[in-house]
Design a protein around this motif. Sequence first.
Motif, short mmCIF file in Angstrom:
data_model
loop_
_atom_site.label_atom_id
_atom_site.label_comp_id
_atom_site.label_asym_id
_atom_site.label_seq_id
_atom_site.Cartn_x
_atom_site.Cartn_y
_atom_site.Cartn_z
N PHE A 159 0.85 11.11 2.88
CA PHE A 159 1.70 11.38 1.72
C PHE A 159 2.86 12.27 2.15
O PHE A 159 2.83 12.93 3.20
CB PHE A 159 0.90 12.04 0.60
N THR A 187 3.00 7.81 -1.03
CA THR A 187 1.66 7.76 -0.44
C THR A 187 1.47 6.42 0.26
O THR A 187 2.08 5.40 -0.11
CB THR A 187 0.56 7.92 -1.50
N GLU A 188 0.63 6.42 1.27
CA GLU A 188 0.26 5.19 1.95
C GLU A 188 -1.25 5.20 2.19
O GLU A 188 -1.81 6.17 2.69
CB GLU A 188 0.96 5.06 3.30
N ASP A 189 -1.89 4.13 1.79
CA ASP A 189 -3.33 3.98 1.98
C ASP A 189 -3.62 3.64 3.43
O ASP A 189 -3.18 2.61 3.94
CB ASP A 189 -3.85 2.88 1.06
N ASN A 205 -8.70 7.41 3.30
CA ASN A 205 -7.66 8.32 3.80
C ASN A 205 -6.27 7.87 3.36
O ASN A 205 -6.01 6.67 3.22
CB ASN A 205 -7.71 8.41 5.32
N LYS A 206 -5.37 8.84 3.16
CA LYS A 206 -4.01 8.56 2.75
C LYS A 206 -3.03 9.47 3.49
O LYS A 206 -3.37 10.60 3.83
CB LYS A 206 -3.83 8.75 1.24
N GLN A 256 0.81 -1.21 0.00
CA GLN A 256 0.00 0.00 0.00
C GLN A 256 0.85 1.27 0.00
O GLN A 256 0.32 2.37 -0.09
CB GLN A 256 -0.91 0.00 1.23
N THR A 257 2.16 1.14 0.13
CA THR A 257 3.04 2.29 0.14
C THR A 257 3.74 2.44 -1.21
O THR A 257 4.33 1.48 -1.70
CB THR A 257 4.10 2.16 1.25
#
Length: 368
Positions: A70, A60-62, A67-68, A21-22
């Motif tokens: 960054f 970015t990371e979920d 929401n994220k 996710q990153t």
Amino acid sequence: MTRKICMAATMVLAMTECHAQTEVNAYGLASAVLESVRSSTVSRTARFVSNSSLLGFQGTEDLGSGNKAFFQIEGGFDVDNGSGRINNRDSYVGLQGDFGRVKLGFMTSPMRGMGSRMNFVPGSTSIANNIGIMATMNGQATGLNSRMQNSIRYDTPSMNGLAGALIWAPGENRPEGQNNYAYGAGLSYVNGPLYAGYAYESRNAQRVLARGESEDFGHRVAARYTLGTTTFGVAWDRMESRGEFGTGAAAGAGSIARKSWSVSAKHTAGVHDFIIHYATAGDMRCNGAATAEQCAAANSPFTGARQLSLLYQYILSKRTMLQAYYSRINNEAAARYDFDGDPVVSSRAARVPGSDTRGGGFGIRHEF
């Protein structure tokens, strides 16, 4: 034993999913231009410049639920001499979601961001841009077009093309106890080929023109419209500095202000881009104790300037282009305007009032 193995496998899978996710991406721009510049008082000079060359990293990371997190780290460098820093451009960390985006760091303000909307020339440091006219007061930069240090910025979600932005920076390093905070706001509307925007910014106790508990502030309005392969733009800007001016018995409160505007057009014909910029700065308007030097009665009516820039781009690919441009600034008798990123005379105090500047360049620009 089997239970422990299953737990370990679950943890590995969870870590793998989190890692997936990153995303971290590297990007950049390399530009090298050979320029020839001169002024009415400085002989012709040949030089290499590196217009807005940069290297950056974004990630970015979920976080789930839309929401994220960054971040961005970006620095400028000169391909012609090898100098540069890793983070002297927009660098920040933040969160985004349905609520919008919140960023903390070293960032572009809404006013500075509007510069890209009113300037069609790629590479904001090129002498072909109009920042030297639109973002200074008789050649004196006030900081209103620079990135904001130690700042926090909030951008609203777009609501049918309408979006807002707020930025604030506390006065961390106060000169003699004065509060040198800064803040700004912007509002923009985008609908297909139309863009329109307004921005305001205030910086306190900067001591650029006025002294003491001074305030440098500005208003900027810009609009652009694309019709087929041609884009038209217009912008208006007003800057003012309020605070203490003068010395001795003449010291007191005063203000200096000026207005400027620009018109631009860009036409694309296949692999060819043609760009024209025209910008003009009005005379200084001075009140109170600000009645000396450039604000003297004999000087202030002659502090305006005009700039014309022509630029041609040959598109070799989606990421590579050749550029050729010419730009000229005509100063009135008491004006000291010069090119922004790479002026002919770097020190404003060393510029001869009324001296015109001109220059041309040819180079290559590659994005990666």
